[in-house]
Scaffold this motif. Structure first.
Motif, PDB file in Angstrom:
ATOM      1  N   HIS A  62      33.151   6.480  10.514  1.00  0.00           N
ATOM      2  CA  HIS A  62      31.947   5.592  10.972  1.00  0.00           C
ATOM      3  C   HIS A  62      31.096   6.314  11.607  1.00  0.00           C
ATOM      4  O   HIS A  62      29.590   6.355  11.334  1.00  0.00           O
ATOM      5  N   TYR A  63      31.412   6.955  12.668  1.00  0.00           N
ATOM      6  CA  TYR A  63      30.440   7.799  13.735  1.00  0.00           C
ATOM      7  C   TYR A  63      30.175   8.945  12.978  1.00  0.00           C
ATOM      8  O   TYR A  63      28.801   9.635  13.424  1.00  0.00           O
ATOM      9  N   ASP A  64      30.649   9.955  12.199  1.00  0.00           N
ATOM     10  CA  ASP A  64      30.111  11.073  11.726  1.00  0.00           C
ATOM     11  C   ASP A  64      28.913  10.792  10.865  1.00  0.00           C
ATOM     12  O   ASP A  64      28.177  11.545  10.725  1.00  0.00           O
ATOM     13  N   LEU A  65      28.727   9.525  10.317  1.00  0.00           N
ATOM     14  CA  LEU A  65      27.665   9.059   9.594  1.00  0.00           C
ATOM     15  C   LEU A  65      26.337   8.815  10.438  1.00  0.00           C
ATOM     16  O   LEU A  65      25.457   8.479   9.919  1.00  0.00           O
ATOM     17  N   TYR A  66      26.693   8.752  11.580  1.00  0.00           N
ATOM     18  CA  TYR A  66      25.578   8.552  12.621  1.00  0.00           C
ATOM     19  C   TYR A  66      24.788   9.949  12.998  1.00  0.00           C
ATOM     20  O   TYR A  66      23.539   9.769  12.961  1.00  0.00           O
ATOM     21  N   ASP A  67      25.398  10.697  13.041  1.00  0.00           N
ATOM     22  CA  ASP A  67      24.697  12.179  13.420  1.00  0.00           C
ATOM     23  C   ASP A  67      25.325  13.459  12.881  1.00  0.00           C
ATOM     24  O   ASP A  67      24.619  14.460  13.282  1.00  0.00           O
ATOM     25  N   GLN A  68      26.499  13.500  12.524  1.00  0.00           N
ATOM     26  CA  GLN A  68      27.152  14.825  12.188  1.00  0.00           C
ATOM     27  C   GLN A  68      26.131  15.379  10.952  1.00  0.00           C
ATOM     28  O   GLN A  68      26.211  14.630   9.835  1.00  0.00           O
ATOM     29  N   PRO A  69      25.960  16.682  10.876  1.00  0.00           N
ATOM     30  CA  PRO A  69      24.927  17.090   9.964  1.00  0.00           C
ATOM     31  C   PRO A  69      25.693  16.952   8.531  1.00  0.00           C
ATOM     32  O   PRO A  69      24.640  16.567   7.535  1.00  0.00           O
ATOM     33  N   ASP A  70      26.932  17.152   8.248  1.00  0.00           N
ATOM     34  CA  ASP A  70      27.127  17.377   7.006  1.00  0.00           C
ATOM     35  C   ASP A  70      27.569  15.854   6.331  1.00  0.00           C
ATOM     36  O   ASP A  70      27.046  15.668   5.244  1.00  0.00           O
ATOM     37  N   ALA A  71      27.798  15.098   7.057  1.00  0.00           N
ATOM     38  CA  ALA A  71      27.895  13.604   6.568  1.00  0.00           C
ATOM     39  C   ALA A  71      26.738  13.174   6.341  1.00  0.00           C
ATOM     40  O   ALA A  71      26.328  12.318   5.295  1.00  0.00           O
ATOM     41  N   VAL A  72      25.693  13.174   7.409  1.00  0.00           N
ATOM     42  CA  VAL A  72      24.327  12.488   7.373  1.00  0.00           C
ATOM     43  C   VAL A  72      23.660  13.534   6.278  1.00  0.00           C
ATOM     44  O   VAL A  72      22.859  12.639   5.284  1.00  0.00           O
ATOM     45  N   ALA A  73      23.674  14.291   5.866  1.00  0.00           N
ATOM     46  CA  ALA A  73      23.010  15.220   4.795  1.00  0.00           C
ATOM     47  C   ALA A  73      23.573  14.716   3.431  1.00  0.00           C
ATOM     48  O   ALA A  73      22.847  14.373   2.481  1.00  0.00           O
ATOM     49  N   GLN A  74      24.841  14.077   3.250  1.00  0.00           N
ATOM     50  CA  GLN A  74      25.354  13.829   1.937  1.00  0.00           C
ATOM     51  C   GLN A  74      24.814  12.143   2.019  1.00  0.00           C
ATOM     52  O   GLN A  74      24.602  11.688   0.813  1.00  0.00           O
ATOM     53  N   ALA A  75      24.790  11.340   3.144  1.00  0.00           N
ATOM     54  CA  ALA A  75      23.967  10.054   2.936  1.00  0.00           C
ATOM     55  C   ALA A  75      22.599  10.186   2.575  1.00  0.00           C
ATOM     56  O   ALA A  75      22.279   9.347   1.674  1.00  0.00           O
ATOM     57  N   ILE A  76      21.981  11.196   3.233  1.00  0.00           N
ATOM     58  CA  ILE A  76      20.529  11.198   2.878  1.00  0.00           C
ATOM     59  C   ILE A  76      20.404  11.625   1.535  1.00  0.00           C
ATOM     60  O   ILE A  76      19.385  11.068   0.813  1.00  0.00           O
ATOM     61  N   GLU A  77      21.196  12.692   0.621  1.00  0.00           N
ATOM     62  CA  GLU A  77      21.155  12.654  -0.383  1.00  0.00           C
ATOM     63  C   GLU A  77      21.346  11.683  -1.200  1.00  0.00           C
ATOM     64  O   GLU A  77      20.498  11.794  -2.357  1.00  0.00           O
ATOM     65  N   GLN A  78      22.148  10.984  -0.883  1.00  0.00           N
ATOM     66  CA  GLN A  78      22.187   9.683  -1.709  1.00  0.00           C
ATOM     67  C   GLN A  78      21.312   8.550  -1.667  1.00  0.00           C
ATOM     68  O   GLN A  78      20.820   8.104  -2.517  1.00  0.00           O
ATOM     69  N   LEU A  79      20.685   8.572  -0.653  1.00  0.00           N
ATOM     70  CA  LEU A  79      19.448   7.643  -0.289  1.00  0.00           C
ATOM     71  C   LEU A  79      18.356   8.050  -0.949  1.00  0.00           C
ATOM     72  O   LEU A  79      17.765   7.249  -1.321  1.00  0.00           O
ATOM     73  N   GLN A  80      18.175   9.357  -0.886  1.00  0.00           N
ATOM     74  CA  GLN A  80      17.049  10.046  -1.540  1.00  0.00           C
ATOM     75  C   GLN A  80      16.921   9.466  -3.203  1.00  0.00           C
ATOM     76  O   GLN A  80      16.125   8.984  -3.548  1.00  0.00           O
ATOM     77  N   SER A  81      17.978   9.618  -3.706  1.00  0.00           N
ATOM     78  CA  SER A  81      18.115   9.250  -5.212  1.00  0.00           C
ATOM     79  C   SER A  81      17.936   7.882  -5.136  1.00  0.00           C
ATOM     80  O   SER A  81      17.051   7.225  -6.247  1.00  0.00           O
ATOM     81  N   PHE A  82      18.513   6.980  -4.368  1.00  0.00           N
ATOM     82  CA  PHE A  82      18.446   5.493  -4.499  1.00  0.00           C
ATOM     83  C   PHE A  82      17.330   5.203  -4.229  1.00  0.00           C
ATOM     84  O   PHE A  82      16.512   4.311  -5.181  1.00  0.00           O
ATOM     85  N   TYR A  83      16.402   5.679  -3.225  1.00  0.00           N
ATOM     86  CA  TYR A  83      14.910   5.198  -2.982  1.00  0.00           C
ATOM     87  C   TYR A  83      14.196   5.598  -3.926  1.00  0.00           C
ATOM     88  O   TYR A  83      13.112   5.189  -4.373  1.00  0.00           O
ATOM     89  N   ARG A  84      14.251   6.732  -4.610  1.00  0.00           N
ATOM     90  CA  ARG A  84      13.341   7.304  -5.569  1.00  0.00           C
ATOM     91  C   ARG A  84      13.487   6.514  -6.977  1.00  0.00           C
ATOM     92  O   ARG A  84      12.285   6.323  -7.607  1.00  0.00           O
ATOM     93  N   PRO A 105      26.417  12.845  26.383  1.00  0.00           N
ATOM     94  CA  PRO A 105      25.296  13.695  25.706  1.00  0.00           C
ATOM     95  C   PRO A 105      25.044  13.769  24.190  1.00  0.00           C
ATOM     96  O   PRO A 105      24.140  13.982  23.764  1.00  0.00           O
ATOM     97  N   ARG A 106      26.274  13.676  23.399  1.00  0.00           N
ATOM     98  CA  ARG A 106      26.151  13.669  22.159  1.00  0.00           C
ATOM     99  C   ARG A 106      24.929  12.992  21.759  1.00  0.00           C
ATOM    100  O   ARG A 106      24.124  13.058  20.571  1.00  0.00           O
ATOM    101  N   GLY A 107      25.030  11.398  22.079  1.00  0.00           N
ATOM    102  CA  GLY A 107      24.035  10.579  21.637  1.00  0.00           C
ATOM    103  C   GLY A 107      23.383   9.526  22.592  1.00  0.00           C
ATOM    104  O   GLY A 107      22.602   8.582  22.277  1.00  0.00           O
ATOM    105  N   GLN A 108      23.794   9.587  23.846  1.00  0.00           N
ATOM    106  CA  GLN A 108      23.411   8.800  24.712  1.00  0.00           C
ATOM    107  C   GLN A 108      22.070   8.717  25.185  1.00  0.00           C
ATOM    108  O   GLN A 108      21.146   9.744  24.976  1.00  0.00           O
ATOM    109  N   HIS A 109      21.361   7.417  25.254  1.00  0.00           N
ATOM    110  CA  HIS A 109      20.141   7.329  25.675  1.00  0.00           C
ATOM    111  C   HIS A 109      19.915   6.007  26.460  1.00  0.00           C
ATOM    112  O   HIS A 109      20.833   5.140  26.474  1.00  0.00           O
ATOM    113  N   GLY A 110      18.805   5.973  27.514  1.00  0.00           N
ATOM    114  CA  GLY A 110      18.600   5.140  28.470  1.00  0.00           C
ATOM    115  C   GLY A 110      18.364   3.886  28.008  1.00  0.00           C
ATOM    116  O   GLY A 110      18.596   2.535  28.401  1.00  0.00           O
ATOM    117  N   HIS A 111      17.920   3.449  26.646  1.00  0.00           N
ATOM    118  CA  HIS A 111      17.734   2.285  25.953  1.00  0.00           C
ATOM    119  C   HIS A 111      18.924   1.837  25.350  1.00  0.00           C
ATOM    120  O   HIS A 111      18.469   0.641  24.772  1.00  0.00           O
TER     121      HIS A 111
END
Length: 307
Positions: free
Chosen positions: A282-304, A207-213
């Motif tokens: 690898h999979y921490d950066l899929y959905d784990q809040p702390d890792a994703v937050a760090q990735a988004i912070e970096q992407l925010q600066s990059f795309y800005r 159930p962590r990330g499972q989806h029918g598609h």
């Protein structure tokens, strides 16, 4: 705000979710980012998560199911075809430039895992993509060639594919295999302990990330083009757009740590940056809040800075 849409890749209808900022105003013009899912994944999983985070930052974000996969059209099902997946990006751009609220000069791409490799390859020949972000990018062709890491793994894979195609041409049912063990129990029975496989099963088959598609199914007879595919081919010559690579510091069998550094080193981009998220797999950066937050912070600066 999320809208279910479709766009065309030749005769195929590609299913996608369009994420809009909370204060969306159709009279305004927005930068847009195309979000590509990992191998075996779907738009409702990690690419959709990143798309929703980017929309919160004020971007229009489009997460799509690859052709032949998820809710998208395409027969045979479960086909992983590099050329079609790269064309999906171009067709996503075609769709975005028809939207009056998208600034055609501010379109970026974001790919996760295998989607990162495909995003890199697509960006090289799609000049309408102005900035490329990748999270744990993986070169699917390398994975297919390495197989069990024996010296002739690629050749044995191609021999097996040839036999399957002959059998199917003569009327046999298509052979559908799995990417990873279908359950935690199956993984334990197989004695697999590599962190990427362990966490892949946790993400995709619980159930962590499972989806029918995302049913963990692959048409093996369709994989010959992938064996000959290099997601980073000609990066030294053609990948000139600004590049952001994000990897975790904990390497595993899928090899995204080394692929991330290879992409970074090979890219011709004058403006490129690599971020290693310490303690993240690898999979921490899929959905784990702390890792994703760090990735988004970096992407925010990059795309800005680049859109």
């Amino acid at each position: 705000m999320k809208q279910a849409i479709t766009f065309k890749n030749r005769q195929l209808e590609v299913a996608a979710d369009l994420y809009l900022p909370a204060d969306f105003d159709p009279q305004k013009r927005y930068a847009a980012i195309i979000c590509a899912h990992p191998i075996s994944s779907c738009k409702e999983q990690t690419s959709g998560l990143y798309a929703s985070k980017l929309a919160e930052l004020g971007y229009v974000a489009l997460a799509f199911d690859a052709s032949f996969q998820g809710a998208s059209d395409g027969e045979p099902s479960y086909l992983e075809d590099p050329a079609t997946r790269i064309e999906d990006f171009r067709c996503a751009v075609d769709h975005l430039v028809t939207l009056p609220y998208v600034d055609e000069n501010r379109i970026g791409a974001l790919g996760i895992c295998g989607g990162g490799g495909y995003a890199a390859s697509a960006t090289m020949t799609e000049r309408r993509i102005k900035a490329l972000g990748t999270v744990v990018p993986a070169n699917y062709g390398r994975l297919m060639r390495e197989g069990d890491h024996s010296s002739d793994a690629a050749l044995r894979t191609l021999d097996a594919i040839a036999q399957l195609r002959t059998a199917e041409a003569r009327g046999a049912e298509p052979f559908i295999t799995t990417y990873i063990p279908d359950s935690v129990e199956a993984r334990l029975q197989a004695g697999i302990t590599d962190i990427d496989i362990v966490q892949a099963v946790e993400y995709y088959r619980t159930p962590r990330g499972q989806h029918g598609h995302s049913p963990n199914r692959l048409l093996l007879s369709g994989c010959a083009p992938a064996v000959g595919f290099d997601a980073f081919h000609l990066a030294e010559q053609l990948l000139t757009q600004p590049l952001q690579v994000i990897v975790g510091s904990v390497p595993g069998g899928f090899g995204s740590y080394r692929d991330g550094f290879e992409l970074f080193n090979r890219a011709r981009s004058a403006h490129k940056h690599i971020r290693v998220v310490e303690g993240a797999s690898h999979y921490d950066l899929y959905d784990q809040p702390d890792a994703v937050a760090q990735a988004i912070e970096q992407l925010q600066s990059f795309y800005r800075d680049n859109l």
